[in-house]
Design a protein around this motif. Sequence first.
Motif, mmCIF file in Angstrom:
data_model
loop_
_atom_site.group_PDB
_atom_site.id
_atom_site.type_symbol
_atom_site.label_atom_id
_atom_site.label_comp_id
_atom_site.label_asym_id
_atom_site.label_seq_id
_atom_site.Cartn_x
_atom_site.Cartn_y
_atom_site.Cartn_z
ATOM 1 N N LEU A 14 0.828 -1.213 0.000
ATOM 2 C CA LEU A 14 0.000 0.000 0.000
ATOM 3 C C LEU A 14 0.859 1.258 0.000
ATOM 4 N N GLU A 15 2.177 1.075 -0.019
ATOM 5 C CA GLU A 15 3.136 2.187 -0.042
ATOM 6 C C GLU A 15 2.986 3.076 1.184
ATOM 7 N N THR A 16 2.880 2.402 2.295
ATOM 8 C CA THR A 16 2.752 3.073 3.580
ATOM 9 C C THR A 16 4.048 3.809 3.914
ATOM 10 N N GLU A 17 3.880 4.958 4.560
ATOM 11 C CA GLU A 17 5.038 5.710 5.048
ATOM 12 C C GLU A 17 5.007 5.703 6.562
ATOM 13 N N VAL A 18 6.176 5.698 7.154
ATOM 14 C CA VAL A 18 6.241 5.884 8.601
ATOM 15 C C VAL A 18 6.903 7.228 8.870
ATOM 16 N N VAL A 19 6.280 7.957 9.759
ATOM 17 C CA VAL A 19 6.825 9.259 10.139
ATOM 18 C C VAL A 19 7.678 9.048 11.380
ATOM 19 N N LEU A 20 8.969 9.324 11.230
ATOM 20 C CA LEU A 20 9.905 9.112 12.336
ATOM 21 C C LEU A 20 10.248 10.460 12.949
ATOM 22 N N VAL A 30 9.675 7.978 5.977
ATOM 23 C CA VAL A 30 10.390 6.890 5.309
ATOM 24 C C VAL A 30 9.359 5.902 4.776
ATOM 25 N N ALA A 31 9.565 5.472 3.547
ATOM 26 C CA ALA A 31 8.673 4.434 3.016
ATOM 27 C C ALA A 31 8.877 3.157 3.840
ATOM 28 N N LEU A 83 15.421 3.206 12.194
ATOM 29 C CA LEU A 83 15.331 4.073 13.376
ATOM 30 C C LEU A 83 16.721 4.380 13.915
ATOM 31 N N ARG A 84 16.964 5.679 14.147
ATOM 32 C CA ARG A 84 18.247 6.090 14.709
ATOM 33 C C ARG A 84 18.108 6.208 16.227
ATOM 34 N N ILE A 107 1.848 6.374 11.312
ATOM 35 C CA ILE A 107 1.874 5.485 10.153
ATOM 36 C C ILE A 107 0.878 6.068 9.164
ATOM 37 N N ARG A 108 1.340 6.293 7.956
ATOM 38 C CA ARG A 108 0.477 6.941 6.954
ATOM 39 C C ARG A 108 0.243 5.978 5.790
ATOM 40 N N ILE A 109 -1.011 5.549 5.696
ATOM 41 C CA ILE A 109 -1.391 4.586 4.652
ATOM 42 C C ILE A 109 -2.186 5.350 3.594
ATOM 43 N N PRO A 110 -1.712 5.340 2.354
ATOM 44 C CA PRO A 110 -2.452 6.053 1.314
ATOM 45 C C PRO A 110 -3.877 5.519 1.190
#
Lengths: 823, 504
Positions: free
Chosen positions: B340-346, B355-356, B369-370, B378-381
């Motif tokens: 689903l080409e989810t992005e995670v916001v770090l 980051v994808a 993760l640093r 978590i951002r799911i289109p």
Amino acid sequence: MALDDLAEQLFVRPKGFALANYIGSDFTPPDVRGKVTGAAKFAEDIRVDGLVYARMLTSPMPHARVRSIDLTEALAMEGVVGVLTAEDVPAAAPPRAAILTNEPVFVGDPILAIAAIDDTIATNALQKIKIDFEPLPFCVDPLEALGKEGAAARTEGNIYAPAGFGDDSSGPEEFRWTKDQLDGFLGGEPPEGDTPVQWSFGDIDEGFRQASFVLEQNFVTAGYAHHSMEPRSSMAYWQNGRCYLHGPSQSQSAMLPGLAGMIGIPVADLVYINENCGGGFGSRSTPYPMLVLPAFFSRKINRPVALHLSRAEEFYLGKARSGFQGHVKMGFRDNGRICAMDLFLVQDIGCQTGFPSAASAAEATSLVYQPETMRFRAIPVMTNTTPKGAQRGPGQNQIAAAIEPLLDQAAINLELDRLQIRKTNAPDNDSFHGPSQQPITSAYIKEALDKGAARFNWAEKVQRSRQRRGSKVTGIGVGQAYHSAGRRGYDGLIRIAPDGKIHLHSGVGNLGTYSYASTTRPAADLLRCDWENCVVHYGKSTENLPWSSAQNGSNTSFTHSRANYVAALDVVEKIKSIAAEKLGGSADDYGIADERVFSKRQSAKSLSYAEVAQAAIELGGRFDGSVVPDEIHDVTKLAVANLRGTGLIGVAKDTLAMRGAVPALAVGFVEIELDLETGKYDIIEYLGVADCGTVVHPKGLAAQVRGGAVWGFGMAGLERHVYDRQTGIPANVGFYQCKPATYMDLPDTIGWDAVDLPDRDNPVGVKGIGEPVMGCAASAVLCAISDALGGHVFNRTPVTPDMIINHVAGRPQSTDAMSTNTF
Amino acid sequence: MSARDLDVPVQRRSMRFILDGEVVEIENVDPNRTVLQYLREDLRRCGTKEGCAEGDCGACTVVVVDRDVSGKRLRVRAVNSCIQFLPTLDGKELLTVESLSTDGELHPTQKALVDCHGSQCGFCTPGFVMSLFALHKNNADPTRREIDEALAGNLCRCTGYSPIVEAARVMYADELQSKCWLGQSRSSTVGADEQSRIVALNSIDTDVPLCIEGHGRKFFAPRELDHFADLVALHPDATILSGGTDVGLWVTKQQRDLPIIIYTGNVAGLNECLVDDGYLDIGAAVSLTDAMPLIIENYPTLEELFVRFASPPIRNAGTLGGNIANGSPIGDSMPALIVLETEVVLRTGGSTRSVALNDFYLAYQRTALRPGEFIERIRIPLPVEGEQVQSYKISKRFDQDISAVCGAYRLQLADGKVEKIGVAYGGMAAIPSRASLCEQSLMGQEWSEASVSRAMQALDKDFSPISDMRSSSQYRRNVCRNLLRRFYLETSASVIERVYSIGR
């Protein structure tokens, strides 16, 4: 006493007596309320002043010798109160289970225990122990251990084949096959090597000569853990020289001599409390070392000690089902009748004495299929895996899973109906079984097959066999299984108190089947009393409980309905005698009803049970327990001694006639849908039908049939031991790794039914049923898988999606044909 | 404690929760102590049982009650007390099996279990009582499937489950006549008892963050996202705790010492779930139970995947953020989220980066993760019209099991040709990952048996799976190919039955 004589006694009871008051009806067991409110106390729930918590250091290696132990740091920790080592407990002659050992023989074998004021400190203290091991050779596959080059699980030998059940004198022995013999068997050839165990009946060679179709297969059935929901716990303390021991076991009174013996005290000095047992399934029916560890620890440090096992430790120490690596050769006549049966089993007995599951498998084979001739050979081989013991149909259910699909293969080859071939070979009341062809009390498996086939719509369903829908294919299966289900010679004890209450003392354990209560109901029936006026005593030796059979082997319903029945007869006789004494005439002049004894001629001439109890105390002697029959067990005598003078005491040993083994038989019918692309299958419908004699407790029976089916589904497709061959470490110890079926793996409904025909040697007609209801489900599912795959038999349990996909793809299987304990 | 910890003017040193109508306030709590240990050892309240101490069996199930996002209704959740750390109860109400029967009267749930013979050995029973109680409170008229789902986290070895399912139906017939919230199933209006519980929860609610020190360990439960970010930056080695369904096992099974825990559960900014700018925007601390409906609403074909995700008590506590952060190679949510080409916001301190998810996993249990960084959202289109999405989980058991293979697929066709394709798998490699060669072989091709067959061959080059106890490598290879074919058949309208179907 023969049942004919009993019938005469029944006949003299008052007119209108109906035996069916409490037989065949549901009831609410007295302890169930505590289970739903959390008030029920399991062993780990008991807290007493000064209690300390023990944790065990267990072996990380499958076989090793402890070179040294440094406890300095652990014992110096604040809150640590003591240590128990192998030197503090009795040594066990190999291969018997030691409480603690310096030569562990499996991963998880307990070496020592630390006690502390709380559980966390005890756990942390274990990390501070420095221990040095000398690794020793080990094996996890019995066939490897059988070969010349294979490591023996014990330094003393590689097999353990006692002369018989309960033989305490034998030990491990060296027993090897040659490389050729082993390679042949591994390669799929019939077993040629010697065996330490064998029996036969009839001329098997002649049997095979007469056969028109011969079927021969090697097979492997996996061992696996019981996974009772309660990881076992025990707690002990000493008071005035008596040991108070709390622990879970399936049995109650039957535990006492063994536990007292392990602790080294007289039975009279042991108080054993076991009100609730969170599942057993064969793993907790007899005394086991962890149960008495706190007794030794408590005696050493003079404080109450509790020991709670983790889920992983329950896996290590909780026993497991034996796996088989076997061979069977069957000869069939044209009509499907089995004229020759040759069964060979290598049994993985783990690293201790194990359980004679192979012998049980052979007995079951001889009974369920009634072969005209039979030979049985077995080798009980030790491995450095978790100790094996009895698990729900130990042997009987594995062999059902191995042989039932082959019966289908024979039916296909002989162009017979799969139901018919089973009925052709099925036992009936005139059948015999075992090496010496002993009689049986009753067998109605043909009736169970007929009843099940009608309700399942077998004839219609088999039309759907092998039908494809997309990637899915339907499989229809039927399976059968057996377990012996009854014993004799145990005691019943009933007391009527001066307040009129009827106290039913049950030495039966409370393992969740509620048979501790249901087996007392025939007595309530016979005494013509209100069940609500009865008090069932159970679960604590201080409740004055009679000698009882162990709650294993599906026997309790048969065995203790008899024991309570004879005790009730004793009560009835005493009630009438007291009436004659008080009101004149002879005992025969009196009848009983509504908790009164009355003159049959003048019904107004009567006494209440309360009055009878008071009179019993006045009369003393045999009436109030001052004088007891010689033949009752010492445990019962102790119980009666405590009750003496408190009411009318009825106590008797079951000496009723019993012509032979008591067969519990069950059949299962199943429809599955198998996905050829994933190797997964759905169980669409299941029906289990029991031959358990007369149905005594319908809801209890339903739970046995359905619960057993869930176990069977696990055996067929999910559960098995996995050991790393390089390290001997078990790879699946927790629930999610071992995969007992969850609720979501089941069909929508699991149907149940019973033949409901009385057994000939039980006064209320009941037989046990707990074990075969699993084997019939497992074998039915395996037969359905074979059916879906066009008759292919995997000759293994469990059958995994991996195996199905490999078969569908025409590839060799991922593991060697005869290997075990692998993924 | 450092000065930075005290940047927030006031912090509470004791936790508060409600038990049996009383406010319980505890100081110096050991942050590594579980709710189960607290109940059984400290309170000697032993009705709740320990069956496995790893969230597998449900014998330890308790019910945790708090207010939903509106603050006007109660949220009633069954959770596994064996892996729930005690300080996470702060501000909530705890109900155990002992809480239900009042004045000797059994709760309808308990009575139904008695009447249906739903308790045998009884060890699992308290857990079933609480799971049924949660169902009773959340659903006034459950379907069979909803009953199935409610019970899926509880194991029973005795009954064969049938009488327990029957109890789940019968308990509604046994509802008490009183208006007591405890005795009645949830209704559309707030009853007096529910209202009084909300009032009680309000009374212990506070904006003051929690900072507990006990047994040499610290537990921070900040309220504000900035404070949370500061704490994580200040303690880069701290354990970030969300649902605890994995972290709990570090303590109960691995005996690990977690000296500093920073809890996401009370951080408002991490607990939001919304649709924003073309994305489903799910805060990292949102439980799977709360995130699921939003995802399923937009991607209905993923329903089965989430219903089979662990078990209800695990989903009630566990979070999507935690599942992603753990980076297990067989985590069930990842393949679907990747396609689903989810992005995670770090986020680190005050700065964020996106980051994808496909790039988030670097190697076995190593992520992008640093130190001092955490997953914020978590951002799911949102779905694109015409695209088809599916995910299949293959495990031995239906639920409470780890996949042998988990495949996810996303397809957009244009004129019968593949315009866009996403194929990802779990269980096939050390990380959940896309099947790039497979995708390449399909791009621009006809969506046909022939091109899918070629793509199935390409999967062999994408992955070199291992054999383990869940399955052999050969099985994984075979089934991963078959699942792609299954997706083709389902999307080409020619067939068919699902791999597994729920609501049987």
